[in-house]
Design an enzyme around this catalytic site. Sequence first.
Site: not given
Ligand code: CTP
Length: 404
Positions: A212, A281, A310-311, A327, A341
Site C-alpha cells: 500500500n 489485511d 490484527d497486530i 492509527f 475502530k
Molecule cells: N492494524 C494492525 N494489524 C492489522 C490491521 C491494522 O495492527 N492487521 C493496526 C494499524 O497499525 C492501525 C490500526 O490497526 O494502528 C487501524 O488500522 P486500519 O488499517 O485503519 O484498520 P483495519 O483494522 O485494517 O480496518 P479497516 O481496514 O476495516 O478500515
Amino acid sequence: MATAELAGKHLVLGLTGGVACYKIAELTRLLIKAGATVQVVMTDAATQFITPVTMQALSGRPVYTSQWDARVPNNMAHIDLSREADAIVIAPASTDFIAKLSHGMADDLLSTLCVARDCPLLVVPAMNRQMWQNPATQRNVAQVRADGIDVLGPDSGPQACGETGDGRMLEPEAIYEAIASFFTPKILSGRRVLLTAGPTFEPLDPVRGITNRSSGKMGFALARAAQQAGADVLLIAGPVALDTPWGVYREDVQTAQQMHDAVMRAAADYDIFIGVAAVADWRVDHVAEHKIKKTADRALPSFNFVENPDILASVAKMPFPPYCVGFAAESGDLDVHGEEKRVRKNVPLLIGNLGPLTFGQDDNEVVLFEASGATKLPRADKQALARTLIAEIAKRVPNTSLIK
Ligand code: CTP
C-alpha cells in the site's frame, strides 16, 4: 528534520582546528533551517581549515575569532557570547581543545568563553585514532565528562589521514539530532516504546506482491520524537525508504505475519505500543514458488486470500498490555469509523487522519479518539505533529506501566 524545531534557541558554535571543520558548514545550515540562531566562534587553527567568511555567510552573523575584537565595546566577548547562549557546541573539538577544557585553560576567546559560561556545553571530538586512544586524551575526556560536559561521539571509520578507527567526528546530521534531542524535555524518560511503521508487503510470487502507499514517515517521526523525549525505542518497519532515526533500534520486516511475530516477541517488555503501520489485511493463502507466467490461452490468475492477524488487537489482548495507541487512515466518515475502530480494537487511544489520505505527504491533520471524546489537533508537519502526539501519549500513559 522538522521546520522550526529549534526556534528560539541560540547556540554558540565553536570550531577548533581539524579537517572536519568543513562539515560544520552543513551543520550550521541544518541548525539555521531548524530555526536556531548560531553565533560562530573560531580558534586560529580552525580558520586554517574553513574561512570565517564561509561561516559568516552560512550563519548570517559576523564570526568571532579573537578575544581582542574591537566590535565588542566592553571587550568582554567571552562573557557576552556565553550569556546569550542556550548552549555552546564545540565541533570539531580537537585533542588540544579537549585538553584545555579539562584543565580549565583560557588562552583564547573560545576556551575563555567555555570557562566563563553559565550554559550547557556539548563537545564533538574529531581526531586521528591514535590521538583519541592516547591515554592523556582519554584522561581529559573522562575529566570533561565528569565536569558535566556532554561528549558526542566520536564515530568510528575511515579518517582523513588514511587510517581507520575511533575518532572521526559524527556526521552533521547526527550532531544535529543530538542537539535537537538535548533540547527536548525528557517526558518519556525511563519508558520503553514499541512502534510499527510503513506498509507491509504480501508476496504473490517471488517477484510480485501486494502493498500500500504508506511511506512510513509518520511512524518514523513518532519513533524519533519518542527517542528524543528520552524513551528506549524499537521500531518495527515494513519496506520503506527512510533512514533510521538517531538512537532508535530498528527491525525490518516484509509481511504482516512477520510484523506480528516481531511485535509479539517484544511487546511484553514495552510500556507503550504505537501501531502506525498500514498493515495489509489480507495475504494469499499460497505464495507461488516460481514467477507466475502468462499461459498460452491468456487465462487470468486467481488468488485465494486469507486474513492477516490484527497486530494492534493482539497486543491489546495481552494479559498486561502496554499502553496501546492505534492509527486509522480512512477515506471518509472518520468520526464514525475512528471511535468504532478504537472500541473494536480495545485500545485507549486511536489517532485518526482527518481529510484526504496523507500517504507520503509531509504534513497531517489528526483527531484523537478516546473514551472521553474526540479532540482535533491543528494541521502540522509530521515531525511537529509527532512531538505533539508524543506529549499527548506521555500525559495518558498510566504510571503503573513503569513497574513492568
Ligand atoms: N492494524 C494492525 N494489524 C492489522 C490491521 C491494522 O495492527 N492487521 C493496526 C494499524 O497499525 C492501525 C490500526 O490497526 O494502528 C487501524 O488500522 P486500519 O488499517 O485503519 O484498520 P483495519 O483494522 O485494517 O480496518 P479497516 O481496514 O476495516 O478500515
